[in-house]
Structures are given as C-alpha cells and as structure tokens.
Design an enzyme around this catalytic site. Sequence first.
Site, PDB file in Angstrom:
ATOM      1  N   LYS A 159       0.808  -1.229   0.000  1.00  0.00           N
ATOM      2  CA  LYS A 159       0.000   0.000   0.000  1.00  0.00           C
ATOM      3  C   LYS A 159       0.839   1.275   0.000  1.00  0.00           C
ATOM      4  CE  LYS A 159      -4.044  -2.147   2.065  1.00  0.00           C
ATOM      5  NZ  LYS A 159      -5.110  -2.086   3.062  1.00  0.00           N
TER       6      LYS A 159
ATOM      7  N   ASP B 140     -10.044   2.310   2.745  1.00  0.00           N
ATOM      8  CA  ASP B 140     -10.073   1.551   4.000  1.00  0.00           C
ATOM      9  C   ASP B 140     -10.735   2.342   5.128  1.00  0.00           C
ATOM     10  OD1 ASP B 140      -8.831  -0.785   3.089  1.00  0.00           O
ATOM     11  OD2 ASP B 140      -6.841   0.066   3.385  1.00  0.00           O
TER      12      ASP B 140
ATOM     13  N   MET C 277      -9.399  -5.273  12.872  1.00  0.00           N
ATOM     14  CA  MET C 277      -9.462  -5.011  11.437  1.00  0.00           C
ATOM     15  C   MET C 277      -9.119  -6.243  10.609  1.00  0.00           C
ATOM     16  SD  MET C 277      -8.195  -1.015  11.400  1.00  0.00           S
ATOM     17  CE  MET C 277      -7.387  -1.160   9.842  1.00  0.00           C
TER      18      MET C 277
END
Length: 265
Positions: free
Chosen positions: A66, A102, A211
């Site tokens: 990312k 996200d 998460m």
Amino acid sequence: MADRYAVIGNPVAHSKSPQIHAEFARATGEQLEYGRIEAPLEGFEHTLAQFRDAGGKGLNVTVPFKEAAFRYCSELSARARAAQVVNTLVFSGARVFGDTTDGVGLVRDLERNVGETLAAKALLLMGAGGAARGVLPALLEAGVGRVVIANRTLARAETLAQRYGVIACAYGALEGHAFDIVINATSAGLANEAPPLPASVLRPGALAYDMLYGGDTPFLATARNAGMRTSDGLGMLVEQAAESFFVWRGVRPETRPVLEYLRGR
Ligand code: ATR
C-alpha cells in the site's frame, strides 16, 4: 471484452476480494472481471506495468504494497494524500489515480453494520503501521471525541499522533483508562498474538474491533471473555470494496447482502 480489475498483494491466495467484486458485478449488472495477482516482494512496479500493458483498468492493493502504491500514483485523492497509503488504483493511459477506501470502509462498517455511533466516543487505536495510518483520518472525520494511539514501538505512535494532534501512549500506560471503542489495527493477530493491553481497558459493554477478518483473533477472544462486544473486519473488507467499486464504476453496490452471504447467513 469485460473491463479487467484485480487485487494485488503478497500473499493474496486467500483474498475474498474476487468473490466480493463478482457479487457486486452480478448485483449491479456491471461487465467486469476481477482476479488476483501475487506480485513478488521486489517486483510490485513491474507486475503493475504488465497489468496496465494488458489493458487492466484498476487494482485493489493489499499487504505489503500500500505504501509502494502511494508512491506510484501520478494523482491522489485527498484522503489518500492524508493517509499516505493507497488501496485503490485507477489506470487511464499514462495517468494513475490512487485512492484509499479503507478508512471510509471501517467507518461505514462501524456505523451501519455494527450499529455503533462514533460521534464523541473515546477511541483507542492499537498499532501505528500502514493499517492504522490508513483509517485514522476517516475516524477523526467521523467525529470521534478522544483518540489515543497505542503501539509497541512508542516512537511510531508518537509520529502518527503528532500529525493529527491526538495522544500517543505505550500499552502499559493505558492502565486505568476507559474507552468506548478499541480498534486493533496491528498485525498481531496474523501471528496469533494480541497487543499487550492491560486487562482494565477491556470494559464490559465497550466495543472491541479487529481489522483482521476470518474468525476470532486472540484480541477478540480476550475481549469477549471480558464482556466486550466484538467484531472482526469482514464488514470493513466489504465496505472498502464497495467504495473501490464506486471509484471505478460510478455505481454503489449494496453491501449488506454480500456481507450476509460471506458470513454464511
Ligand atoms: P500494517 O501495514 O499491517 O499496519 P506494519 O506497518 O508492519 O503493517 O505495522 C504493523 C503494526 O502491528 C505495528 O503497529 C506493529 O507494532 P510495532 O510498530 O511496534 O512493530 C504492530 N504489531 C505487530 N505485531 C504485534 C504484536 N505481537 N503486538 C503488538 N503489536 C504488534
């Protein structure tokens, strides 16, 4: 030929994104293919170039690329610029647009699926890596009251906290502090571990959110035993996917049926 999309990561074999996007495409009638690409750890940009040369329209980016995706973009959304990570790429000619979904995915899951109100709540965010960085701006934008960031390496928490004017703390120093919501944004669960949170922080009735998705992590199991409400990150996965789908196609798929389907209900 249908437009091509994929999730790129390493490892990526167990990603549920292809299944989620196939459901979104079916439900909305959008013509697209969505695959999975495992890029070598040293070959992210090369693999991206191959996908673009073959006419690929967009990618979801997952661990550990990312930050590399953020650096690759020629244009960024405001939320990607704030989070400094990118999980959604859009290709058109020489242009590479990067976005991060996200944060909004987490906030929507908390508010719509879990049924939690975020406004004015006291929130503990555990972790200070890319995952924490990706969601912190959206949590603050959602109006949470007090945010504390805890991390094993305190300096990383301090750097992140300073950027947003929130408080950084070592786990041990949390003793006696109360939070309405505790979010685990560390990767501890992948190693079957939990962050070293003092037991007094696990208050009955408060929400524990991990998460990660795919069953109980040690953090969620401990939190449930302490009487907390718990949620894994499957809803966040579906919500961030829906937002990526919207970025690519301009169509917003319904998430609830896909989430129920994945949970086997
Ligand atoms: P990600 O992109 O998933 O956030 P990362 O940038 O490597 O990955 O960050 C991992 C995070 O999980 C970090 O906050 C890390 O803490 P450190 O900064 O101290 O390394 C945290 N983490 C990983 N394993 C952990 C464990 N067993 N207990 C507590 N924190 C852990």
